[in-house]
Scaffold this motif. Structure first.
Motif, short mmCIF file in Angstrom:
data_model
loop_
_atom_site.label_atom_id
_atom_site.label_comp_id
_atom_site.label_asym_id
_atom_site.label_seq_id
_atom_site.Cartn_x
_atom_site.Cartn_y
_atom_site.Cartn_z
N TYR A 39 0.84 -1.19 0.00
CA TYR A 39 0.00 0.00 0.00
C TYR A 39 0.87 1.23 0.00
N LYS A 41 0.36 4.98 0.54
CA LYS A 41 -0.61 5.97 0.94
C LYS A 41 0.02 6.92 1.94
N LYS A 49 -2.98 1.79 -5.02
CA LYS A 49 -1.91 0.95 -4.53
C LYS A 49 -1.22 0.22 -5.67
N THR A 64 -0.52 -1.30 -11.19
CA THR A 64 -1.20 -0.51 -10.16
C THR A 64 -2.71 -0.66 -10.25
N SER A 117 2.71 9.16 -2.73
CA SER A 117 2.74 8.08 -1.76
C SER A 117 4.05 8.04 -0.99
#
Length: 130
Positions: A39, A41, A49, A64, A117
């Motif tokens: 992940y 984030k 993700k 992705t 990210s």
């Protein structure tokens, strides 16, 4: 006596340089055991993700989940700026990049809102991330 002071200075300076280079090598080259999470984030708005990745013949392939994404693959952990030249558009959920063996790479994802990210660590010698 002056010659002994010069030699002492050279020895002390050499040891100091050796200590600095050892620290740089330790921080940048040795693998670290950070999160193996796929992940990526950092902001609550960024929910995309990495679905999977693979390294074949020195080509890193990233798949992705999400639309209008860009990826950046670097050899350093520093988060790239939104307008950095490293960003590459992901086409049809996939991105590909040539990489070198025996290196650690850091993958960042950016969505269309400019949210970046945290990084995913990939070692080119061990792409399975055990």
């Amino acid at each position: 006596m002056k010659k002994n002071n010069t030699i002492s200075f050279i020895i002390v300076a050499s040891v100091a340089i050796l200590i600095v280079f050892t620290g740089v090598i330790y921080v940048n080259l040795l693998p670290n055991k950070e999160s193996d999470s796929y992940y990526v984030k950092i902001h609550e708005e960024l929910t995309n993700k990495i679905k999977s990745f693979d390294i074949t013949n020195n080509v890193l392939s990233i798949k992705t989940i999400g639309d209008n994404l860009e990826y950046c693959v670097k050899t350093t952990k520093t988060t790239p700026k939104e307008n950095n030249v490293c960003w590459v558009k992901i086409e049809d959920g996939e991105g590909h990049m040539n990489i070198l063996a025996h290196r650690t790479y850091y993958i960042f994802i950016k969505d269309e809102g400019g949210n970046i990210s945290s990084y995913l660590t990939v070692n080119s010698d061990n792409p399975n991330m055990e």
